[in-house]
Design a protein around this motif. Structure first.
Motif, PDB file in Angstrom:
ATOM      1  N   SER A  62       0.866  -1.110  -0.023  1.00  0.00           N
ATOM      2  CA  SER A  62       0.041  -0.154   0.116  1.00  0.00           C
ATOM      3  C   SER A  62       0.850   1.366   0.262  1.00  0.00           C
ATOM      4  O   SER A  62       0.537   2.072  -0.786  1.00  0.00           O
ATOM      5  CB  SER A  62      -0.839  -0.102   1.344  1.00  0.00           C
ATOM      6  N   GLN A  63       1.880   1.232   0.772  1.00  0.00           N
ATOM      7  CA  GLN A  63       2.840   2.234   0.755  1.00  0.00           C
ATOM      8  C   GLN A  63       3.423   2.561  -0.624  1.00  0.00           C
ATOM      9  O   GLN A  63       3.744   3.598  -0.984  1.00  0.00           O
ATOM     10  CB  GLN A  63       3.754   2.221   1.914  1.00  0.00           C
ATOM     11  N   LEU A  64       3.817   1.421  -1.133  1.00  0.00           N
ATOM     12  CA  LEU A  64       4.587   1.565  -2.435  1.00  0.00           C
ATOM     13  C   LEU A  64       3.876   1.888  -3.298  1.00  0.00           C
ATOM     14  O   LEU A  64       4.215   2.841  -4.337  1.00  0.00           O
ATOM     15  CB  LEU A  64       5.157  -0.008  -2.720  1.00  0.00           C
ATOM     16  N   VAL A  65       2.468   1.537  -3.501  1.00  0.00           N
ATOM     17  CA  VAL A  65       1.740   2.085  -4.527  1.00  0.00           C
ATOM     18  C   VAL A  65       1.456   3.562  -4.297  1.00  0.00           C
ATOM     19  O   VAL A  65       1.103   4.245  -5.018  1.00  0.00           O
ATOM     20  CB  VAL A  65       0.381   1.112  -4.372  1.00  0.00           C
ATOM     21  N   ALA A  66       1.187   3.876  -3.089  1.00  0.00           N
ATOM     22  CA  ALA A  66       0.815   5.317  -2.705  1.00  0.00           C
ATOM     23  C   ALA A  66       1.940   6.310  -3.174  1.00  0.00           C
ATOM     24  O   ALA A  66       1.778   7.209  -3.818  1.00  0.00           O
ATOM     25  CB  ALA A  66       0.664   5.473  -1.171  1.00  0.00           C
ATOM     26  N   ARG A  67       3.188   5.788  -2.886  1.00  0.00           N
ATOM     27  CA  ARG A  67       4.560   6.649  -3.338  1.00  0.00           C
ATOM     28  C   ARG A  67       4.400   6.651  -4.935  1.00  0.00           C
ATOM     29  O   ARG A  67       4.931   7.580  -5.528  1.00  0.00           O
ATOM     30  CB  ARG A  67       5.724   6.010  -2.896  1.00  0.00           C
ATOM     31  N   ALA A  68       4.195   5.503  -5.667  1.00  0.00           N
ATOM     32  CA  ALA A  68       4.402   5.572  -7.105  1.00  0.00           C
ATOM     33  C   ALA A  68       3.150   6.130  -7.672  1.00  0.00           C
ATOM     34  O   ALA A  68       3.459   7.043  -8.632  1.00  0.00           O
ATOM     35  CB  ALA A  68       4.096   4.171  -7.330  1.00  0.00           C
ATOM     36  N   ARG A  69       1.859   6.324  -7.048  1.00  0.00           N
ATOM     37  CA  ARG A  69       0.861   7.030  -7.501  1.00  0.00           C
ATOM     38  C   ARG A  69       1.180   8.767  -7.460  1.00  0.00           C
ATOM     39  O   ARG A  69       1.228   9.442  -8.402  1.00  0.00           O
ATOM     40  CB  ARG A  69      -0.249   7.003  -6.727  1.00  0.00           C
ATOM     41  N   ALA A  70       1.987   9.189  -6.195  1.00  0.00           N
ATOM     42  CA  ALA A  70       2.495  10.440  -6.000  1.00  0.00           C
ATOM     43  C   ALA A  70       3.618  10.770  -6.984  1.00  0.00           C
ATOM     44  O   ALA A  70       3.562  11.855  -7.580  1.00  0.00           O
ATOM     45  CB  ALA A  70       2.871  10.729  -4.681  1.00  0.00           C
ATOM     46  N   ALA A  71       4.307   9.772  -7.477  1.00  0.00           N
ATOM     47  CA  ALA A  71       5.500   9.990  -8.424  1.00  0.00           C
ATOM     48  C   ALA A  71       4.819  10.132  -9.861  1.00  0.00           C
ATOM     49  O   ALA A  71       5.335  11.121 -10.627  1.00  0.00           O
ATOM     50  CB  ALA A  71       6.398   9.006  -8.315  1.00  0.00           C
ATOM     51  N   ILE A  72       3.893   9.261 -10.096  1.00  0.00           N
ATOM     52  CA  ILE A  72       3.120   9.537 -11.572  1.00  0.00           C
ATOM     53  C   ILE A  72       2.244  10.848 -11.659  1.00  0.00           C
ATOM     54  O   ILE A  72       2.466  11.618 -12.588  1.00  0.00           O
ATOM     55  CB  ILE A  72       2.352   8.469 -11.852  1.00  0.00           C
ATOM     56  N   ALA A  73       1.572  11.190 -10.695  1.00  0.00           N
ATOM     57  CA  ALA A  73       0.577  12.021 -10.871  1.00  0.00           C
ATOM     58  C   ALA A  73       1.094  13.642 -10.107  1.00  0.00           C
ATOM     59  O   ALA A  73       0.393  14.598 -10.282  1.00  0.00           O
ATOM     60  CB  ALA A  73      -0.787  11.609 -10.223  1.00  0.00           C
ATOM     61  N   GLY A  74       1.981  13.254  -9.194  1.00  0.00           N
ATOM     62  CA  GLY A  74       2.445  14.624  -8.609  1.00  0.00           C
ATOM     63  C   GLY A  74       1.828  14.504  -7.286  1.00  0.00           C
ATOM     64  O   GLY A  74       0.440  14.238  -7.081  1.00  0.00           O
ATOM     65  N   ALA A  75       2.199  15.095  -6.290  1.00  0.00           N
ATOM     66  CA  ALA A  75       1.529  15.559  -4.910  1.00  0.00           C
ATOM     67  C   ALA A  75       0.452  16.735  -5.313  1.00  0.00           C
ATOM     68  O   ALA A  75       0.355  17.419  -6.051  1.00  0.00           O
ATOM     69  CB  ALA A  75       2.517  16.054  -3.924  1.00  0.00           C
ATOM     70  N   HIS A  76      -0.722  16.250  -4.417  1.00  0.00           N
ATOM     71  CA  HIS A  76      -1.932  17.063  -4.443  1.00  0.00           C
ATOM     72  C   HIS A  76      -1.530  18.435  -3.619  1.00  0.00           C
ATOM     73  O   HIS A  76      -1.079  18.258  -2.640  1.00  0.00           O
ATOM     74  CB  HIS A  76      -2.901  16.135  -3.898  1.00  0.00           C
ATOM     75  N   GLU A  77      -1.975  19.614  -4.398  1.00  0.00           N
ATOM     76  CA  GLU A  77      -1.916  20.857  -3.710  1.00  0.00           C
ATOM     77  C   GLU A  77      -2.873  21.148  -3.258  1.00  0.00           C
ATOM     78  O   GLU A  77      -3.777  21.624  -4.135  1.00  0.00           O
ATOM     79  CB  GLU A  77      -0.999  21.771  -4.556  1.00  0.00           C
ATOM     80  N   PRO A  78      -3.213  21.483  -1.970  1.00  0.00           N
ATOM     81  CA  PRO A  78      -4.642  21.781  -1.402  1.00  0.00           C
ATOM     82  C   PRO A  78      -4.879  23.287  -2.194  1.00  0.00           C
ATOM     83  O   PRO A  78      -4.151  24.346  -2.250  1.00  0.00           O
ATOM     84  CB  PRO A  78      -4.405  21.952  -0.020  1.00  0.00           C
TER      85      PRO A  78
END
Length: 329
Positions: A62-78
């Protein structure tokens, strides 16, 4: 599923994904590989969750998938739009879903409080347990009213204390015991004080001082108890969902309620700090408290009902919750 064999086959891909996630600058080929491995690992995570839900492996992937998603889509900026949506959609949706739980908790709380109050007011031994006659008289004549010392410091203290207690009530909801103890102890405490005031012919003082802020403050207590018990019920009766999924979905949504209650208790704290102990007429104080309570329920029923009818639950959307796989093209 043989988890050890499955891990042996897929471990190289997981390690490669971890390596790509850690890479600061990627070539076009590496970016494509990152997306492909992310999708494959998300599929592996889903398979493990359903067939062999090993907690350690699920957490790692779960942590690996979350980190990969952030690397692909970029961090969400509030943004301010996110904050506005949280206030007018997410929080009221959770409160609306809790409305009948809240009403049930309120009825039980008031019943226990009334029983405790009548017991203290009519039973000499119970009244004696509240202190010596001199101590009780001092509390009724001076201490109870003096507690409500108008000012920002008092309001802030009340706010932070109540916000902490309601958050703890929700956080311990999984046990079932935590919310019940929190609600019962508070109901008995309020009832005992009301009973002692009534025994000294000061019930009107008690109601006039507790009602202005208490209408909203106790409603926040009811909501926190309802949220905690609903979380426990999601574990007991998850319905068609797995217990893990039910707890994750309800837990995220109900902690939204905890955040929302911070705002509710801030309003209650302002009333307690600046209205309850002020020199305003007693009926004006109670009217202010009643107006605040009416605003809370209007917020819950109008905005919350609208949000729920649109399918909102107060949970994160599927992508941020980790249930959706990023795709390209």
């Amino acid at each position: 599923m043989d988890l050890d064999a499955y891990q042996a086959v897929h471990e190289p891909a997981w390690q490669r994904l971890d390596e790509l996630v850690r890479t600061r600058r990627r070539t076009g080929a590496q970016a494509d590989e990152l997306v492909r491995l992310y999708q494959a690992t998300a599929t592996d995570l889903s398979a493990i969750r359903s067939a062999a839900p090993d907690p350690e492996m699920v957490t790692r992937l779960s942590q690996l998938v979350a980190r990969a998603r952030a690397a692909i889509a970029g961090a969400h900026e509030p943004s301010w739009r996110d904050a506005l949506r949280f206030v007018v959609v997410t929080v009221p949706a959770v409160l609306y879903r809790l409305r009948w739980w809240t009403v049930a908790v309120m009825v039980a709380f008031l019943a226990v409080g009334c029983v405790a109050g009548v017991w203290v007011a009519t039973n000499p031994d119970a009244l004696a347990a509240m202190g010596t006659p001199a101590e009780r008289q001092h509390y009724v004549d001076e201490a109870f009213a003096q507690y409500y010392d108008p000012g920002a410091g008092f309001a802030a203290t009340v706010w932070t204390n109540n916000a902490f207690l309601t958050a703890v009530c929700i956080a311990t909801g999984i046990s079932g015991f935590g919310p019940l103890y929190f609600l019962y102890s508070n109901a008995v405490a309020v009832g005992n004080i009301g009973g002692m005031m009534a025994a000294h012919d000061a019930l009107d003082v008690f109601l006039s001082l507790i009602a202005p802020h208490g209408l909203l403050e106790l409603t926040a207590v009811f909501v926190s108890g309802a949220a905690g018990l609903k979380l426990f019920w999601a574990w007991v009766a998850p319905g068609p969902r797995t217990r893990g999924t039910a707890l994750a979905q309800e837990g995220r949504a109900l902690f939204t309620a905890a955040i929302g209650l911070v705002g509710v208790l801030a309003v209650s704290g302002v009333i307690e700090g600046f209205v309850t102990g002020s020199g305003l007429l007693w009926w004006v104080k109670i009217a202010i408290g009643a107006l605040a309570l009416a605003a809370f329920w209007a917020y819950t029923i109008v905005l919350g009902g609208r949000a729920v009818r649109r399918g909102e639950t107060g949970d994160l959307d599927e992508d941020r919750a980790g249930y959706a796989v990023a795709t390209v093209g």
